[in-house]
Design an enzyme around this catalytic site. Structure first.
Site, PDB file in Angstrom:
ATOM      1  N   PHE A 274       0.802  -1.219   0.000  1.00 57.53           N
ATOM      2  CA  PHE A 274       0.000   0.000   0.000  1.00 57.53           C
ATOM      3  C   PHE A 274       0.837   1.272   0.000  1.00 57.53           C
ATOM      4  O   PHE A 274       0.326   2.360  -0.251  1.00 57.53           O
ATOM      5  CB  PHE A 274      -0.965   0.023   1.197  1.00 57.53           C
ATOM      6  CG  PHE A 274      -0.296   0.131   2.539  1.00 57.53           C
ATOM      7  CD1 PHE A 274       0.031   1.363   3.083  1.00 57.53           C
ATOM      8  CD2 PHE A 274       0.001  -1.009   3.272  1.00 57.53           C
ATOM      9  CE1 PHE A 274       0.636   1.469   4.324  1.00 57.53           C
ATOM     10  CE2 PHE A 274       0.604  -0.913   4.520  1.00 57.53           C
ATOM     11  CZ  PHE A 274       0.930   0.328   5.048  1.00 57.53           C
ATOM     12  N   ASP A 275       2.131   1.158   0.263  1.00 53.67           N
ATOM     13  CA  ASP A 275       2.967   2.358   0.290  1.00 53.67           C
ATOM     14  C   ASP A 275       4.425   1.941   0.192  1.00 53.67           C
ATOM     15  O   ASP A 275       4.807   0.840   0.617  1.00 53.67           O
ATOM     16  CB  ASP A 275       2.729   3.155   1.576  1.00 53.67           C
ATOM     17  CG  ASP A 275       3.292   4.569   1.501  1.00 53.67           C
ATOM     18  OD1 ASP A 275       3.615   5.027   0.385  1.00 53.67           O
ATOM     19  OD2 ASP A 275       3.411   5.219   2.551  1.00 53.67           O
TER      20      ASP A 275
ATOM     21  N   ILE B  69       3.293   6.458  13.328  1.00 51.26           N
ATOM     22  CA  ILE B  69       2.499   5.556  14.163  1.00 51.26           C
ATOM     23  C   ILE B  69       3.359   5.017  15.310  1.00 51.26           C
ATOM     24  O   ILE B  69       4.587   4.970  15.240  1.00 51.26           O
ATOM     25  CB  ILE B  69       1.914   4.392  13.333  1.00 51.26           C
ATOM     26  CG1 ILE B  69       3.010   3.613  12.612  1.00 51.26           C
ATOM     27  CG2 ILE B  69       0.869   4.900  12.362  1.00 51.26           C
ATOM     28  CD1 ILE B  69       2.519   2.374  11.888  1.00 51.26           C
TER      29      ILE B  69
ATOM     30  N   TYR C 195      -3.260   2.039  12.931  1.00 47.50           N
ATOM     31  CA  TYR C 195      -4.375   2.951  12.668  1.00 47.50           C
ATOM     32  C   TYR C 195      -5.678   2.523  13.322  1.00 47.50           C
ATOM     33  O   TYR C 195      -6.732   3.106  13.040  1.00 47.50           O
ATOM     34  CB  TYR C 195      -4.561   3.102  11.151  1.00 47.50           C
ATOM     35  CG  TYR C 195      -3.307   3.565  10.472  1.00 47.50           C
ATOM     36  CD1 TYR C 195      -2.825   4.853  10.653  1.00 47.50           C
ATOM     37  CD2 TYR C 195      -2.577   2.692   9.673  1.00 47.50           C
ATOM     38  CE1 TYR C 195      -1.659   5.272  10.060  1.00 47.50           C
ATOM     39  CE2 TYR C 195      -1.393   3.103   9.068  1.00 47.50           C
ATOM     40  CZ  TYR C 195      -0.935   4.396   9.261  1.00 47.50           C
ATOM     41  OH  TYR C 195       0.226   4.812   8.673  1.00 47.50           O
TER      42      TYR C 195
ATOM     43  N   PHE D 111       5.707  -4.023   7.632  1.00 46.12           N
ATOM     44  CA  PHE D 111       6.613  -3.081   6.986  1.00 46.12           C
ATOM     45  C   PHE D 111       7.981  -3.724   6.827  1.00 46.12           C
ATOM     46  O   PHE D 111       8.522  -4.303   7.778  1.00 46.12           O
ATOM     47  CB  PHE D 111       6.767  -1.806   7.821  1.00 46.12           C
ATOM     48  CG  PHE D 111       5.573  -0.900   7.802  1.00 46.12           C
ATOM     49  CD1 PHE D 111       5.425   0.070   6.825  1.00 46.12           C
ATOM     50  CD2 PHE D 111       4.594  -1.008   8.777  1.00 46.12           C
ATOM     51  CE1 PHE D 111       4.326   0.910   6.814  1.00 46.12           C
ATOM     52  CE2 PHE D 111       3.493  -0.172   8.780  1.00 46.12           C
ATOM     53  CZ  PHE D 111       3.356   0.790   7.796  1.00 46.12           C
TER      54      PHE D 111
END
Length: 508
Positions: free
Chosen positions: A68-69, A88, A114, A130
């Site tokens: 997503f990123d 975060i 989130y 990540f």
């Protein structure tokens, strides 16, 4: 990147198990908070400490493995200050465990990411993976160093610090154009701090000579200092670098008129004097010591003498803005006084404010789908205290206010405080590219990096933003604070006033 708390239940555990099965090689360690991390490549550099600037490369993946990123290849690493809530919780905790050169996998449960909120492509309650690299560390940001030195030891000490840092090629310092520009305007708006503003904005020109924005800002400081020749050169350079810069074009026209006649020169000097009074008023308003009648008299006097001055609208707009920062009711009393002024822009401003006066007689009506897909309807937030924050990523004062807004949100969100953002960012236009332009995804990435989990309106229309048009927003940040009935109690709830008013409205 920010967070909200949520219990880490069985469903999330199953997702986590799937993530771990997808990559069985790393040996994960679980921290007390629930973060799972595995160092896949060991570096030999130092471990970061709170307050240092972390330089990170990363790729983020959803529970189903979809990316997503990712940090852009070939560009500078993503930078954030460790331990300041700019990312975060899982990142703040995870990167503190690494050394420079380490590559690692973070598996971050929802309560450290989130939570139960939709974040762009990230579904609620998502456990995220990540792949990260701690690419480097810098001890601190140059802008932070300069501000601390100016405020504690004075400008001469800051000049020495800057010279020393430059001689060392800014080793250990994160140098950002936007941070320095915001710092320059911080001092430009303070009485007696013009030398500091000139120094900081001048350094920004040295460091980023290909940016039209830095020359525009420097020109403003030079003009305030009375150095019209140097200001003209700065604005000319700004316009050459960015032909779309309307402010530079306007100021250059004013400087030309001043040079061609004694009357023009007198008008320019009077404008500068009123501008200085505005700066003093801004500082006084920030301290709650604003003398509204005195500033009204100065603005009215200038407009009587020069009713069609090009800056007439700006001065009246600032008068309204500063008045609203102190007391909305007192500000409302100012608006009719300019409704019949001969200057079209002044009349338009007064008309917009009088329209706002009618709109805020009833609960604020605002409904949209946020940039990340969340539905927003203020009517459904009755019973909560709500901040509607009109802002933009390119707005220095807006960015400077973010830590205060984030801190207030963190302190009072669980007690009934919500925030709704209205972005004035401009969509990219290939025909007229400009530095201020950002996509919705880039705005969301900015809010994630700065710890802003609340929904954001984005349509890329810049100052034509429909909510800005409806409520007469002519300067940002504009921070509308609503009570639990949805009524506007302040249109400029900035600085310490924000937390004070939120606490009062929540009856805490």
């Amino acid at each position: 990147m920010k967070y909200s708390t949520l219990a880490f239940g069985l469903g999330a555990s199953l997702l986590l198990a799937g993530l771990l099965r997808a990559d069985p090689a790393p040996a994960f360690t679980t921290t007390a908070s629930g973060l799972k991390y595995a160092i896949t490549t060991h570096g030999t550099g130092p471990q970061p400490a709170a307050g240092q600037v972390v330089l990170a490369r990363y790729a983020g993946f959803l529970p189903d493995g979809k990316e997503f990123d990712r940090s852009p290849a070939g560009e500078a690493p993503f930078a954030f200050t460790l331990g300041r809530g700019q990312v975060i919780k899982g990142w703040d905790e995870g990167f503190a465990l690494l050394h420079v050169g380490d590559k690692a996998t973070f598996v971050i449960p929802p309560e450290l990411a989130y939570g139960d909120k939709q974040r762009g492509p990230i579904p609620p309650n998502s456990t995220l993976r990540f792949e990260v690299e701690l690419a480097g560390l810098q001890d601190r940001a140059l802008a932070d160093l300069l501000r601390e030195t100016i405020d504690t030891a004075g400008l001469d000490a800051a000049k020495a610090k800057f010279a020393e840092a430059r001689a060392a090629k800014f080793a250990g310092l994160y140098v950002g154009e936007g941070q320095l520009n915001a710092l320059g305007y911080h001092y430009l708006g303070k009485v007696g701090q013009l030398p500091a503003a000139l120094a900081v904005l001048g350094w920004n020109v040295e460091l980023f000579p290909h940016s039209g924005n830095v020359y525009d800002s420097y020109g403003e400081a030079l003009l305030k200092n009375g150095d019209t020749d140097a200001a003209r050169q700065a604005y000319e350079k700004s316009l050459a670098l960015d032909p779309t810069n309307k402010n530079a074009a306007k100021v250059l026209a004013e400087l030309k008129a001043a040079a061609e006649s004694p009357e023009g020169k007198a008008q320019l000097e009077a404008r500068q004097q009123l501008d200085d009074a505005m700066s003093a008023a801004f500082e006084a308003a920030d301290k709650g010591q604003f003398d509204l009648p005195a500033l009204h008299a100065k603005v009215a006097g200038f407009l009587t003498r020069y009713p069609q001055d090009p800056s007439a609208g700006e001065f009246v707009n600032n008068l309204f803005y500063y008045a609203e920062a102190v007391d909305l009711k007192a500000a409302e009393a100012e608006w009719p006084a300019f409704a019949q002024h001969p200057n079209n822009k002044v009349r338009e401003l007064a008309a917009q404010k009088l329209q706002l006066a009618e709109l805020i007689k009833v609960p604020l009506d605002l409904k949209f789908t946020a940039a990340d897909g969340r539905p927003v309807d203020l009517a459904k937030l009755r019973g909560k205290v709500v901040l509607v924050d009109f802002w933009a990523t390119w707005c220095g004062p807006c960015v400077e206010e973010i830590p205060n807004v984030v801190a207030t949100y963190g302190q009072y969100h669980d007690r009934g405080f919500e925030i709704v953002g209205i972005s004035f960012d401009q969509a990219p236009d290939p025909a007229k590219p400009a530095k201020r332009q950002k996509t919705a995804e880039q705005v969301l990435a900015f809010t994630q990096a700065h710890g802003m989990p609340w929904p954001q309106f984005y349509d890329g229309t810049y100052w034509a933003n429909p909510f800005g048009q409806k409520y007469g927003i002519r300067a940002i940040p504009a921070m509308f604070l609503l009570d639990q009935d949805g009524m506007v109690v302040s249109t400029n709830a900035r600085g310490p006033k924000l937390a004070q008013e939120v606490k009062r409205l929540l009856k805490l």
